[in-house]
Design a protein around this motif. Structure first.
Motif, PDB file in Angstrom:
ATOM      1  N   GLU A  52     -18.138  22.975  39.150  1.00 32.51           N
ATOM      2  CA  GLU A  52     -18.776  24.294  39.271  1.00 32.51           C
ATOM      3  C   GLU A  52     -17.933  25.377  38.615  1.00 32.51           C
ATOM      4  OE1 GLU A  52     -21.094  25.095  43.252  1.00 32.51           O
ATOM      5  OE2 GLU A  52     -19.282  23.932  43.685  1.00 32.51           O
ATOM      6  N   VAL A  53     -16.619  25.354  38.871  1.00 34.54           N
ATOM      7  CA  VAL A  53     -15.731  26.361  38.288  1.00 34.54           C
ATOM      8  C   VAL A  53     -15.736  26.232  36.771  1.00 34.54           C
ATOM      9  CG1 VAL A  53     -13.348  27.186  38.121  1.00 34.54           C
ATOM     10  CG2 VAL A  53     -14.299  26.570  40.359  1.00 34.54           C
ATOM     11  N   TYR A  54     -15.657  24.988  36.273  1.00 32.75           N
ATOM     12  CA  TYR A  54     -15.689  24.791  34.823  1.00 32.75           C
ATOM     13  C   TYR A  54     -16.986  25.334  34.234  1.00 32.75           C
ATOM     14  CZ  TYR A  54     -16.244  22.901  30.237  1.00 32.75           C
ATOM     15  OH  TYR A  54     -16.480  22.807  28.880  1.00 32.75           O
ATOM     16  N   GLU A  55     -18.119  24.978  34.849  1.00 28.49           N
ATOM     17  CA  GLU A  55     -19.423  25.351  34.291  1.00 28.49           C
ATOM     18  C   GLU A  55     -19.743  26.837  34.406  1.00 28.49           C
ATOM     19  OE1 GLU A  55     -22.184  22.659  36.181  1.00 28.49           O
ATOM     20  OE2 GLU A  55     -21.646  21.028  34.806  1.00 28.49           O
ATOM     21  N   THR A  56     -19.063  27.558  35.308  1.00 28.06           N
ATOM     22  CA  THR A  56     -19.336  28.984  35.447  1.00 28.06           C
ATOM     23  C   THR A  56     -18.227  29.867  34.896  1.00 28.06           C
ATOM     24  OG1 THR A  56     -18.426  29.013  37.694  1.00 28.06           O
ATOM     25  CG2 THR A  56     -20.809  28.675  37.476  1.00 28.06           C
ATOM     26  N   THR A  60     -16.491  28.949  29.014  1.00 27.33           N
ATOM     27  CA  THR A  60     -16.564  30.039  28.036  1.00 27.33           C
ATOM     28  C   THR A  60     -15.593  29.797  26.891  1.00 27.33           C
ATOM     29  OG1 THR A  60     -17.169  31.574  29.786  1.00 27.33           O
ATOM     30  CG2 THR A  60     -16.365  32.539  27.729  1.00 27.33           C
ATOM     31  N   CYS A  61     -14.394  29.369  27.204  1.00 25.47           N
ATOM     32  CA  CYS A  61     -13.401  29.095  26.159  1.00 25.47           C
ATOM     33  C   CYS A  61     -13.262  27.602  25.862  1.00 25.47           C
ATOM     34  CB  CYS A  61     -12.040  29.653  26.562  1.00 25.47           C
ATOM     35  SG  CYS A  61     -12.036  31.457  26.679  1.00 25.47           S
ATOM     36  N   HIS A  62     -13.309  26.761  26.909  1.00 26.16           N
ATOM     37  CA  HIS A  62     -13.019  25.339  26.728  1.00 26.16           C
ATOM     38  C   HIS A  62     -14.184  24.535  26.165  1.00 26.16           C
ATOM     39  CE1 HIS A  62      -8.908  25.154  28.233  1.00 26.16           C
ATOM     40  NE2 HIS A  62      -9.261  26.114  29.079  1.00 26.16           N
ATOM     41  N   ALA A  63     -15.373  25.095  26.076  1.00 26.98           N
ATOM     42  CA  ALA A  63     -16.486  24.395  25.426  1.00 26.98           C
ATOM     43  C   ALA A  63     -16.462  24.632  23.922  1.00 26.98           C
ATOM     44  CB  ALA A  63     -17.820  24.845  26.010  1.00 26.98           C
ATOM     45  N   MET A  72     -13.096  20.622  26.264  1.00 26.54           N
ATOM     46  CA  MET A  72     -13.263  19.533  27.214  1.00 26.54           C
ATOM     47  C   MET A  72     -13.906  18.359  26.486  1.00 26.54           C
ATOM     48  SD  MET A  72     -14.829  19.318  31.042  1.00 26.54           S
ATOM     49  CE  MET A  72     -16.539  18.942  30.754  1.00 26.54           C
ATOM     50  N   GLY A  73     -13.361  17.187  26.697  1.00 22.48           N
ATOM     51  CA  GLY A  73     -13.862  15.989  26.041  1.00 22.48           C
ATOM     52  C   GLY A  73     -13.096  15.611  24.789  1.00 22.48           C
ATOM     53  N   VAL A 118      -9.081  22.111  36.504  1.00 20.75           N
ATOM     54  CA  VAL A 118      -8.166  21.416  35.588  1.00 20.75           C
ATOM     55  C   VAL A 118      -8.382  19.913  35.709  1.00 20.75           C
ATOM     56  CG1 VAL A 118      -5.738  20.899  35.086  1.00 20.75           C
ATOM     57  CG2 VAL A 118      -6.444  23.264  35.538  1.00 20.75           C
ATOM     58  N   ASP A 119      -8.444  19.411  36.939  1.00 16.27           N
ATOM     59  CA  ASP A 119      -8.681  17.975  37.160  1.00 16.27           C
ATOM     60  C   ASP A 119      -9.989  17.546  36.487  1.00 16.27           C
ATOM     61  OD1 ASP A 119      -6.365  17.835  38.710  1.00 16.27           O
ATOM     62  OD2 ASP A 119      -7.448  17.912  40.623  1.00 16.27           O
ATOM     63  N   HIS A 120     -11.020  18.342  36.630  1.00 18.70           N
ATOM     64  CA  HIS A 120     -12.322  18.035  36.035  1.00 18.70           C
ATOM     65  C   HIS A 120     -12.216  17.944  34.510  1.00 18.70           C
ATOM     66  CE1 HIS A 120     -16.657  18.025  35.396  1.00 18.70           C
ATOM     67  NE2 HIS A 120     -16.513  19.077  34.598  1.00 18.70           N
ATOM     68  N   MET A 121     -11.533  18.918  33.906  1.00 21.75           N
ATOM     69  CA  MET A 121     -11.395  18.899  32.447  1.00 21.75           C
ATOM     70  C   MET A 121     -10.561  17.708  31.984  1.00 21.75           C
ATOM     71  SD  MET A 121     -11.180  22.892  31.251  1.00 21.75           S
ATOM     72  CE  MET A 121     -10.180  23.535  32.577  1.00 21.75           C
ATOM     73  N   VAL A 122      -9.472  17.426  32.695  1.00 21.35           N
ATOM     74  CA  VAL A 122      -8.608  16.304  32.326  1.00 21.35           C
ATOM     75  C   VAL A 122      -9.375  14.988  32.473  1.00 21.35           C
ATOM     76  CG1 VAL A 122      -6.575  14.989  33.061  1.00 21.35           C
ATOM     77  CG2 VAL A 122      -6.417  17.469  32.759  1.00 21.35           C
ATOM     78  N   ASP A 123     -10.047  14.801  33.612  1.00 17.67           N
ATOM     79  CA  ASP A 123     -10.806  13.570  33.851  1.00 17.67           C
ATOM     80  C   ASP A 123     -11.867  13.323  32.785  1.00 17.67           C
ATOM     81  OD1 ASP A 123      -9.287  13.124  36.128  1.00 17.67           O
ATOM     82  OD2 ASP A 123     -10.859  13.808  37.521  1.00 17.67           O
TER      83      ASP A 123
END
Length: 126
Positions: A52-56, A60-63, A72-73, A118-123
């Motif tokens: 949720e935090v990543y998507e909201t 903005t920057c990491h996509a 991310m990815g 951070v965990d979500h992006m790393v995973d």
């Protein structure tokens, strides 16, 4: 006399049109004020997930890779960062690093929510 009424009505219409163009586009409402505007969304009831935090916030920057943010990815961009250890990634996310401001400007995010993001992006970037 009818000309005077017609002129007066036109002047009144013109005044109303001017007032309409000059009216404020909105209003400022402070917490606790009763305002005519729509209410502000309430704060989250509980902690948000990393997704949720990543998507909201973070996307903005990491996509898009804004200002050097690793997308991310993108395993190649994340590998050296992951190699520094999770504590370093958490510290950078919480305190800011290079062009990234502290908490990525998510001032309503808790430290745990940032760590979960951070965990979500790393995973999703291995």
């Amino acid at each position: 006399m009818s000309i005077l009424i017609s002129v007066s009505a036109t002047a009144s219409e013109e005044s109303a049109a001017i007032a309409e163009r000059l009216k404020p586009v909105g209003e400022v409402c402070m917490s606790g004020d009763e305002c005519a505007a729509a209410p502000v969304a309430a704060a989250p009831a509980g902690p948000r997930s990393g997704k949720e935090v990543y998507e909201t916030k973070c996307f903005t920057c990491h996509a898009a890779g804004v200002a050097g943010a690793p997308k991310m990815g993108d395993a190649g961009a994340w590998a050296p960062r992951i190699g520094q250890g999770m504590d370093t990634l958490y510290t950078h996310a919480l305190n800011g690093f290079n062009a990234m401001p502290a908490k990525g400007m998510c001032m309503d995010c808790s430290d745990d929510e940032i760590k979960q993001a951070v965990d979500h992006m790393v995973d999703n970037s291995k």
